[in-house]
Design a protein around this motif. Sequence first.
Motif, PDB file in Angstrom:
ATOM      1  N   ASN A  16     -28.671 -11.406 -28.998  1.00 35.52           N
ATOM      2  CA  ASN A  16     -30.023 -10.855 -28.960  1.00 35.52           C
ATOM      3  C   ASN A  16     -29.928  -9.325 -28.956  1.00 35.52           C
ATOM      4  O   ASN A  16     -29.231  -8.744 -28.133  1.00 35.52           O
ATOM      5  N   PRO A  17     -30.622  -8.622 -29.865  1.00 33.10           N
ATOM      6  CA  PRO A  17     -30.487  -7.166 -29.976  1.00 33.10           C
ATOM      7  C   PRO A  17     -31.215  -6.369 -28.907  1.00 33.10           C
ATOM      8  O   PRO A  17     -31.097  -5.137 -28.862  1.00 33.10           O
ATOM      9  N   SER A  18     -31.943  -7.014 -28.032  1.00 33.14           N
ATOM     10  CA  SER A  18     -32.788  -6.288 -27.094  1.00 33.14           C
ATOM     11  C   SER A  18     -31.992  -5.310 -26.229  1.00 33.14           C
ATOM     12  O   SER A  18     -30.915  -5.632 -25.718  1.00 33.14           O
ATOM     13  N   LYS A  20     -36.995  -9.210 -27.277  1.00 35.35           N
ATOM     14  CA  LYS A  20     -36.071  -8.937 -28.378  1.00 35.35           C
ATOM     15  C   LYS A  20     -36.087  -7.492 -28.875  1.00 35.35           C
ATOM     16  O   LYS A  20     -35.332  -7.155 -29.774  1.00 35.35           O
ATOM     17  N   ALA A  21     -36.900  -6.634 -28.297  1.00 34.80           N
ATOM     18  CA  ALA A  21     -37.002  -5.265 -28.802  1.00 34.80           C
ATOM     19  C   ALA A  21     -35.820  -4.403 -28.384  1.00 34.80           C
ATOM     20  O   ALA A  21     -35.319  -4.506 -27.264  1.00 34.80           O
ATOM     21  N   ALA A  22     -35.396  -3.538 -29.295  1.00 34.70           N
ATOM     22  CA  ALA A  22     -34.471  -2.451 -28.985  1.00 34.70           C
ATOM     23  C   ALA A  22     -35.335  -1.202 -28.864  1.00 34.70           C
ATOM     24  O   ALA A  22     -35.846  -0.690 -29.868  1.00 34.70           O
ATOM     25  N   ALA A  23     -35.547  -0.725 -27.639  1.00 32.16           N
ATOM     26  CA  ALA A  23     -36.540   0.320 -27.392  1.00 32.16           C
ATOM     27  C   ALA A  23     -35.915   1.545 -26.741  1.00 32.16           C
ATOM     28  O   ALA A  23     -35.180   1.426 -25.752  1.00 32.16           O
ATOM     29  N   ASN A  31     -36.385  -6.959 -18.674  1.00 29.89           N
ATOM     30  CA  ASN A  31     -35.907  -7.226 -20.026  1.00 29.89           C
ATOM     31  C   ASN A  31     -35.493  -8.684 -20.156  1.00 29.89           C
ATOM     32  O   ASN A  31     -34.782  -9.217 -19.310  1.00 29.89           O
ATOM     33  N   GLY A  32     -35.931  -9.333 -21.252  1.00 29.24           N
ATOM     34  CA  GLY A  32     -35.731 -10.769 -21.399  1.00 29.24           C
ATOM     35  C   GLY A  32     -34.671 -11.162 -22.413  1.00 29.24           C
ATOM     36  O   GLY A  32     -34.780 -12.236 -23.015  1.00 29.24           O
ATOM     37  N   ARG A  33     -33.662 -10.317 -22.600  1.00 25.74           N
ATOM     38  CA  ARG A  33     -32.565 -10.666 -23.523  1.00 25.74           C
ATOM     39  C   ARG A  33     -31.901 -11.956 -23.043  1.00 25.74           C
ATOM     40  O   ARG A  33     -31.480 -12.077 -21.901  1.00 25.74           O
ATOM     41  N   ASP A  34     -31.772 -12.943 -23.964  1.00 21.97           N
ATOM     42  CA  ASP A  34     -31.350 -14.275 -23.538  1.00 21.97           C
ATOM     43  C   ASP A  34     -29.997 -14.717 -24.094  1.00 21.97           C
ATOM     44  O   ASP A  34     -29.576 -15.851 -23.858  1.00 21.97           O
ATOM     45  N   SER A  35     -29.312 -13.844 -24.843  1.00 18.21           N
ATOM     46  CA  SER A  35     -27.992 -14.196 -25.370  1.00 18.21           C
ATOM     47  C   SER A  35     -27.254 -12.919 -25.775  1.00 18.21           C
ATOM     48  O   SER A  35     -27.876 -11.855 -25.929  1.00 18.21           O
ATOM     49  N   VAL A  61     -29.019   2.261 -30.046  1.00 19.24           N
ATOM     50  CA  VAL A  61     -30.181   1.419 -29.749  1.00 19.24           C
ATOM     51  C   VAL A  61     -31.011   1.128 -30.999  1.00 19.24           C
ATOM     52  O   VAL A  61     -31.384  -0.019 -31.253  1.00 19.24           O
ATOM     53  N   LEU A  62     -31.289   2.163 -31.773  1.00 15.78           N
ATOM     54  CA  LEU A  62     -32.227   2.028 -32.892  1.00 15.78           C
ATOM     55  C   LEU A  62     -31.555   1.894 -34.253  1.00 15.78           C
ATOM     56  O   LEU A  62     -32.229   1.594 -35.248  1.00 15.78           O
TER      57      LEU A  62
END
Length: 332
Positions: free
Chosen positions: A220-222, A191-194, A213-217, A317-318
């Motif tokens: 999701n902000p990742s 879920k991180a925005a890095a 990266n595990g963004r799942d929807s 991103v941030l």
Amino acid sequence: MWSVLTFVTLLATGLAAPLNKRASRTSPPSGCLSVGSGFTYSTIQAAVNKLSKTSTSSQCIWINQGTYKEQVSLEGFKGPLVLYGYTSDTSSYTGNKVTITHNLSQASGATNDGSATLRVEVGNVKVYNINVVNSYGKGSQAVAVSAQGDKTGFYGVSFKGFQDTLLADNGAQVYAKCYIEGATDFIFGQKAAAWFDRSDIRVVAGGFYITANGRDSSSNPSYYVINKSTVAAASGQSVTAGSYYLGRPWRNYSRVVFQNSNLSNVINAAGWKSWSDSDPRTDHVSYGEYGNTGAGASGTRASFSKKLGSAVSISTVLGSGYTSWVDTSYLS
């Protein structure tokens, strides 16, 4: 010749700023707890345990040069926290003299987060000039740093591991002028925005994938953006040309961009890879590149990736308020 007033002005400015390029930090900043030979605490965790869990004021720990064989967990703090490592050059990781090392892995029964040498479980944390190592090696997931908190920044930090080196997992995060080394899915999270800026990403023999990266929807902000960085084989490693991919999707909304970076020939011409042949997870991925150079930046890329028309901005991103918590003196 400088006047006394000019010297005093420059000194005051330097003390106020988090970073002066090539400046040293070889003694504890005012108000910091101190760790290491000749100082108050013998272990980093001992100093962490002495910090207030109720204060909303900023707290800090300075660590003297040396190798610390321990697992460090930052949990339950209400205010900002800063970890400083001894260094004669604050401007990057190359002058770091502090190493935290541990060798816990999932094979030992730990979770990904639980295996981490440095567990950052809270937000508003800054880490400067520390090497963090998970020495477990091949055979299991073994995390060097688990970053679980919002508004977390790593500056001139070195991360070393093999599989799952850096768990960038929750909240807005920045990695600037860092070194990140691994073999398999070694920059990963859900879920991180890095934002990764001016960092050196190094691969070792025996691996295949840099990011997972595990963004799942779609909500999701990742978002991982690697900006103005380098990708190459780690020093002393014999890595086959074309053996690595920029990323593969841990979940099927995975979102990663490499931009304005130099990619060596370790990167495969396809650039990106499905999770597996039987379970591709590529139906909703957002994989992009812009302005990359080097032998690994060319080739017929995977059909589910894109060549972007412009670079992604750090504020995308941030968030627009990133300057309120990011040490911008480290940014390109």
